[in-house]
Design a protein around this motif. Structure first.
Motif, PDB file in Angstrom:
ATOM      1  N   ALA A 463       0.734  -3.078  -6.107  1.00 45.28           N
ATOM      2  CA  ALA A 463      -0.428  -3.842  -5.656  1.00 45.28           C
ATOM      3  C   ALA A 463      -0.856  -3.405  -4.262  1.00 45.28           C
ATOM      4  O   ALA A 463      -2.057  -3.279  -3.970  1.00 45.28           O
ATOM      5  N   ALA A 464       0.121  -3.132  -3.400  1.00 41.67           N
ATOM      6  CA  ALA A 464      -0.201  -2.663  -2.045  1.00 41.67           C
ATOM      7  C   ALA A 464      -0.838  -1.279  -2.085  1.00 41.67           C
ATOM      8  O   ALA A 464      -1.766  -0.989  -1.308  1.00 41.67           O
ATOM      9  N   ILE A 465      -0.363  -0.410  -2.975  1.00 44.79           N
ATOM     10  CA  ILE A 465      -0.944   0.931  -3.101  1.00 44.79           C
ATOM     11  C   ILE A 465      -2.382   0.845  -3.583  1.00 44.79           C
ATOM     12  O   ILE A 465      -3.276   1.560  -3.095  1.00 44.79           O
ATOM     13  N   VAL A 466      -2.637  -0.030  -4.558  1.00 43.92           N
ATOM     14  CA  VAL A 466      -3.996  -0.203  -5.082  1.00 43.92           C
ATOM     15  C   VAL A 466      -4.948  -0.624  -3.965  1.00 43.92           C
ATOM     16  O   VAL A 466      -6.068  -0.107  -3.836  1.00 43.92           O
ATOM     17  N   ARG A 467      -4.512  -1.539  -3.120  1.00 39.73           N
ATOM     18  CA  ARG A 467      -5.365  -1.996  -2.025  1.00 39.73           C
ATOM     19  C   ARG A 467      -5.642  -0.860  -1.035  1.00 39.73           C
ATOM     20  O   ARG A 467      -6.769  -0.713  -0.535  1.00 39.73           O
ATOM     21  N   GLN A 468      -4.622  -0.029  -0.769  1.00 38.33           N
ATOM     22  CA  GLN A 468      -4.826   1.119   0.110  1.00 38.33           C
ATOM     23  C   GLN A 468      -5.837   2.095  -0.482  1.00 38.33           C
ATOM     24  O   GLN A 468      -6.668   2.663   0.238  1.00 38.33           O
ATOM     25  N   CYS A 469      -5.749   2.311  -1.794  1.00 36.19           N
ATOM     26  CA  CYS A 469      -6.684   3.227  -2.454  1.00 36.19           C
ATOM     27  C   CYS A 469      -8.123   2.731  -2.344  1.00 36.19           C
ATOM     28  O   CYS A 469      -9.047   3.522  -2.103  1.00 36.19           O
ATOM     29  N   LEU A 470      -8.315   1.437  -2.524  1.00 40.14           N
ATOM     30  CA  LEU A 470      -9.664   0.886  -2.414  1.00 40.14           C
ATOM     31  C   LEU A 470     -10.188   0.990  -0.989  1.00 40.14           C
ATOM     32  O   LEU A 470     -11.336   1.391  -0.758  1.00 40.14           O
TER      33      LEU A 470
END
Length: 560
Positions: A463-470
């Motif tokens: 979930a943290a990686i997804v937020r970084q990608c966005l």
């Protein structure tokens, strides 16, 4: 792939008195070739030297047109380097087992011998693994894939069935084509000291339709009361010949086959093949495409872990969190459908990039999901992991220690649950993972509970990686300019991704045509299954379901 210098390997083998040669070409893997009779000695020399080759990544075959190359992909974790060893076998040759050196070879050896028509010597259970008796060696080049019209014509014909007598207790008549050598049907003697079965013990079939086997898996269990004495996994009910079919598909079409392996996390299979193709064809992927690959991969990872987490509770007798987890999965599938057009079988990652850019509606859905999931993942964890009954069912049960995890070829959460912090996203980054910050969850106990802990923490990290990608999504194109019909030069490449189940690898051999010469799908679930099989003895029947569930098996990937 970070490769071990073949000159170093050659010098180690020379000191052991083993003749070898080095094969390499620009843009391809470096290979150390030895005689078939020297394979065992070569692996022992590499294992016991300062190179310290301790892990078998994969074992498979390649039909060169003149012989069958047995390919041994091994790894030194201390040096963080891999080595490819090849040994040519005649078409009617014998594949000598190395299971006592690397227990992870147990099932891949059976698969290789069966699909290339070799005999298998020194194996404790040399029966066919995926196909029925008398089936031709499917991965030989002489075996051609039937076209759709031919299949329909054959189905419309009347086929006479004639009974054939075979020796009692034999899996194949001595002259059957493609047989592995005559052997009596017995439960496997797995490397855990299983005693000889007693006539007073009960032989029980669990599956292949049993819901707790997470698919069409059949377990043949020998029981002494409630305790398992020995067990054998019977697979092949979902075998679709993905590797063979890839040889007749253009590079842009192979992703649809990969989707049907790990069908719960198809993005990762597509990405592994795309990376291997890009390495062979020397394609440079735009930075935005790499971020989109990470974004979709982590969303798919969470969705996959949720599909494991809910049924994991059912396996242990808890139903509550199963209903809650699918609330999040539905939201994720809605997001994946928005971006890729499909809830499953995405065919989204292609050589050169991805099919479509992220939509504005999808971005809003993702951010809303991340806010909700931050609360839901904690609630779900409390419901199951803090439950005293679940802890009693999982703590200290199904322990796989560090040495055994490496020996059986475990990767992913199953390996990290045994205390080994190996994650391809961090240790051999691909896509945009070298630009992202995340932790690699590790647990030391090696039991069922530890493997559950690792996956829960991985969902939080994803979930943290997804937020970084966005937040850090770069501008630019979502795909490179790639020829409509790819024809990579003759080369050999290996690429791996960190799928929800571990190291999903693709070993690709190209020959300058528009279809792969050979595509090997390295299935992490197959290696997890054989480890679970080996640790069944001594486990209660009820706990066997929880043990196998903790390994997160996907039978589409196991069978391929």
């Amino acid at each position: 792939m970070q490769q071990l210098d073949t000159t170093v390997a050659k010098s180690v083998l020379e000191r052991a008195g083993i003749e070898s040669s080095v094969e390499s070409a620009e843009g391809s893997l470096s290979v150390c070739r030895v005689a078939a009779t020297d394979v065992r000695a070569a692996l022992v020399a590499l294992r016991d030297s300062d190179v310290s080759v301790r892990a078998l990544v994969d074992l498979f075959g390649i039909d060169t047109g003149e012989a069958v190359d047995a390919v041994y992909h091994v790894r030194s974790l201390t040096r963080d380097e891999d080595l490819i060893i090849k040994a040519a076998h005649d078409y009617d040759g014998v594949l000598t087992s190395i299971w006592d050196l690397f227990p992870g070879a147990l099932m891949p050896e059976r698969e290789t011998a069966e699909l290339f028509g070799l005999s298998l010597a020194g194996h404790p259970n040399p029966k066919r693994l995926l196909t029925t008796d008398g089936c031709a060696p499917l991965l030989r080049k002489s075996f051609e894939v039937r076209g759709a019209d031919e299949v329909r014509d054959r189905a419309s014909q009347h086929i006479e069935v004639t009974a054939v007598d075979k020796p009692t207790g034999s899996i194949a008549a001595p002259n059957d084509p493609g047989m592995l050598g005559e052997c009596v049907v017995v439960l496997p003697r797995i490397p855990s000291g299983v005693p000889t079965k007693s006539s007073e013990n009960l032989i029980l079939n669990m599956g292949p339709q049993h819901p707790s086997t997470h698919g069409v898996l059949r377990l043949i269990l020998e029981l002494d009361g409630e305790t398992i004495v020995s067990g054998e996994s019977v697979i092949g009910y979902l075998h679709r010949g993905i590797e063979k079919l890839a040889e007749s598909r253009r590079y842009s079409a192979v992703g649809t086959l990969m989707d049907r392996g790990d069908y719960v996390a198809g993005i990762h299979g597509e990405l592994a093949f795309a990376l291997a193709t890009e390495a062979a064809a020397e394609i440079e992927v735009p930075r935005r495409a790499n971020y989109l690959r990470c974004l979709l991969g982590e969303l798919n990872r969470i969705a996959s872990h949720i599909v494991w987490y809910g049924p994991m509770g059912l396996d242990a007798g808890a139903m509550g969190q199963f209903l809650y987890t699918f609330r999040d999965r539905e939201a994720l599938l809605d997001i994946l459908e928005d971006i890729t057009g499909q809830r499953m079988m995405f065919n989204y990652v292609r050589p050169g990039g991805v099919v479509a850019d992220i939509t504005t509606t999808a971005e809003a859905k993702i951010r809303r999901f991340l806010d909700d999931f931050a609360i839901h993942v904690v609630e779900n964890e409390e419901i199951l992991m803090d439950n005293e009954i679940f802890q009693m069912r999982t703590k200290g049960v199904g322990v796989i220690d560090r040495e055994a995890a490496l020996a059986f070829g475990l990767t992913g959460p199953a390996l990290r649950g045994s205390g080994i912090a190996w994650d391809i996203r961090r240790d051999r980054p691909y896509a945009a993972y070298d630009e992202l910050e995340f932790d690699v969850p590790v647990a030391e106990a090696g039991d069922i509970y530890a493997r559950c802990q690792v996956r829960i923490e991985e969902m939080k990290q994803s979930a943290a990686i997804v937020r970084q990608c966005l937040d850090g999504m770069p501008e630019g194109e979502h795909t490179a300019k790639v020829a409509r019909v790819l024809r990579p030069k003759a080369a050999e490449a290996y690429a791996a991704v960190e799928s929800p189940r571990g190291e999903l690898g693709v070993h690709l051999v190209t020959d300058g045509t528009d279809t792969p010469y050979r595509m090997r799908y390295r299935p992490p679930a197959l290696y997890a299954l054989q480890a679970g099989e080996a640790f069944l003895p001594g486990v209660l029947l009820a706990d066997s379901v929880v043990l196998m569930g903790s390994l997160d098996l996907i039978l589409g990937e196991v069978d391929r």
